[in-house]
Design a protein around this motif. Structure first.
Motif, mmCIF file in Angstrom:
data_model
loop_
_atom_site.group_PDB
_atom_site.id
_atom_site.type_symbol
_atom_site.label_atom_id
_atom_site.label_comp_id
_atom_site.label_asym_id
_atom_site.label_seq_id
_atom_site.Cartn_x
_atom_site.Cartn_y
_atom_site.Cartn_z
ATOM 1 N N LYS A 126 -0.108 -5.530 2.401
ATOM 2 C CA LYS A 126 -0.126 -4.723 2.192
ATOM 3 C C LYS A 126 1.476 -4.572 3.146
ATOM 4 O O LYS A 126 2.074 -3.266 2.645
ATOM 5 C CB LYS A 126 -0.729 -4.531 3.840
ATOM 6 C CG LYS A 126 -1.512 -2.908 4.230
ATOM 7 C CD LYS A 126 -2.530 -3.262 5.477
ATOM 8 C CE LYS A 126 -3.370 -2.995 5.604
ATOM 9 N NZ LYS A 126 -4.184 -2.576 6.746
ATOM 10 N N THR A 145 -2.546 6.684 -0.783
ATOM 11 C CA THR A 145 -1.639 5.753 -1.072
ATOM 12 C C THR A 145 -0.383 5.551 0.091
ATOM 13 O O THR A 145 0.137 4.837 0.888
ATOM 14 C CB THR A 145 -1.221 3.901 -2.111
ATOM 15 O OG1 THR A 145 -2.911 4.250 -2.900
ATOM 16 C CG2 THR A 145 0.232 3.542 -1.740
ATOM 17 N N SER A 187 -2.416 -2.731 -2.705
ATOM 18 C CA SER A 187 -2.796 -2.016 -1.200
ATOM 19 C C SER A 187 -4.475 -1.587 -1.287
ATOM 20 O O SER A 187 -4.475 -1.185 0.035
ATOM 21 C CB SER A 187 -2.403 -1.252 -1.746
ATOM 22 O OG SER A 187 -3.588 0.067 -2.770
#
Lengths: 251, 251
Positions: free
Chosen positions: B157, A222, B90
């Motif tokens: 995002k 991430t 994400s």
């Protein structure tokens, strides 16, 4: 009734003037301002002076001006032996001219010009050179706030630095978030509950217990995605530095 | 009644299970958990399964598990053509196996295991591959929250990165403040109202308008004092980098 004179007309001075004005145990005798008009909306004209030589008798003189001017202004006061305090987080008590009894009356909060504040919740950090003066400061403080602390100059210095992190720098994190939203056509409103809940959490948990996020859980994938997403080199540097620091803090 | 199956037993899954359980317009049909016992306090035993082959019929299947397992788990589902969403900030919609109709149901909030949350205030960021499915997701979302947004993968995002700054990094700033207090025998409690007010301010002001502090006003003297006060080199580096960045932001 404690008789108080406020010297200054800035943000903190105005908040103090307002709260003193509402108190039933404090008598706001007079206010000094270089520019009398600035306070016209808060104080009756006859209570404002721009001449130190006309300052009236009071139990406490509160100097609430820019840090750098405290030595000079405290030296200009045309009396001695009185209790004179400043309201600064980063100025030592000794910066007040020593012809008077010195102290500090530091409200640790972020004040906005146009936003009212519940003064009862504002922590007041007090310090006095002479022990007897502490009682006077404490009486004054407790009449406007439920949150009064005896804090020496070294502790106050540390609080001032800590406040930069938890307030100024935290706000700057909001600012970076705001810019990212704007660049991607996302309303910043979506993040507001998160901001509030994050601040709410540390009212009961320690910040270390409350820490979440990719750096906290060593989620390299991430973090790499985020760095690939960010385009501004300075923001990338901040992301990397803070992530590394959180990761080291885990250990 | 919308029929929902939740797949997962983590933090977000548990909060969703709780809020769905309270809703009068949602029927929580079943929950999948690898370890059935984890959910025993939240869901009747007969509603929990650890076997994908016994999954019941539903309008929406919500996969709320660790990011990395979403492709694998979505591929394991023993059906096709159903609406399957994940709850991650994400992970792209495309990471869900394409045998089903895909979507995202991302609650943007920081969830603690033991802290109840007012779900009505939690922003829900929705995305669907097929337009018709958006209506289903929206109906589900609006039945538990007042704050529902149509957010595509690119926007999501950006929100996820922004959330790291406004929440994880802001919390880390609290953490540094906490350590400074501890090292100087000052109660962290003194900083709590400041933390809350700083978060409060940006609910109405933009973070740039709300920015205060020595860096904002180019107060070199105070910044030098703070750097002289700090002893940890890493914390000094953070102080310098963020101050410089705020100063550049002023221009």
């Amino acid at each position: 009734m404690l008789k108080v004179v406020v010297i200054g007309s800035g943000n903190v001075a105005q908040h103090l003037i307002t709260v003193f004005g509402k108190s039933s145990t404090i008598h706001l005798v007079q206010v000094y301002a270089r520019n009398v008009d600035v306070l016209a909306h808060l104080v009756p004209k006859e209570k404002i002076t721009d001449d130190f030589n006309t300052l009236e008798e009071a139990d406490i003189y509160i100097i609430s001006i820019t840090d750098g001017s405290i030595p000079e202004v405290s030296a200009l006061l045309p009396f001695s032996g009185k209790l004179v305090v400043h309201t600064s987080g980063s100025v030592a008590l000794e910066q007040i001219n020593n012809k008077n009894r010195r102290g500090v009356f530091y409200p640790l909060q972020t004040f906005s010009k146009n936003k009212a504040i519940d003064f009862k919740q504002v922590p007041l950090c007090l310090e006095s050179e002479k022990e007897a003066d502490y009682t006077i400061l404490e009486t004054l403080a407790q009449s406007i706030s439920n949150s009064v602390y005896n804090i020496n100059s070294q502790q106050r210095k540390s609080l001032h630095v800590a406040a930069v992190f938890v307030s100024n720098f935290a706000n700057y994190m909001y600012s970076i978030g705001y810019d990212i939203c704007e660049q991607n056509n996302v309303p910043f409103d979506i993040l507001k509950p998160l901001i509030q809940e994050t601040a709410e959490k540390v009212q009961t948990l320690s910040p270390k217990q409350a820490q979440t996020g990719p750096a906290r859980r060593n989620d390299i994938t991430t973090m790499e995605k985020h760095l690939a997403f960010l385009t501004d080199e300075k923001i990338k540097t901040i992301y990397t530095l803070l992530s590394q620091s959180i990761q080291n803090n885990n250990e």
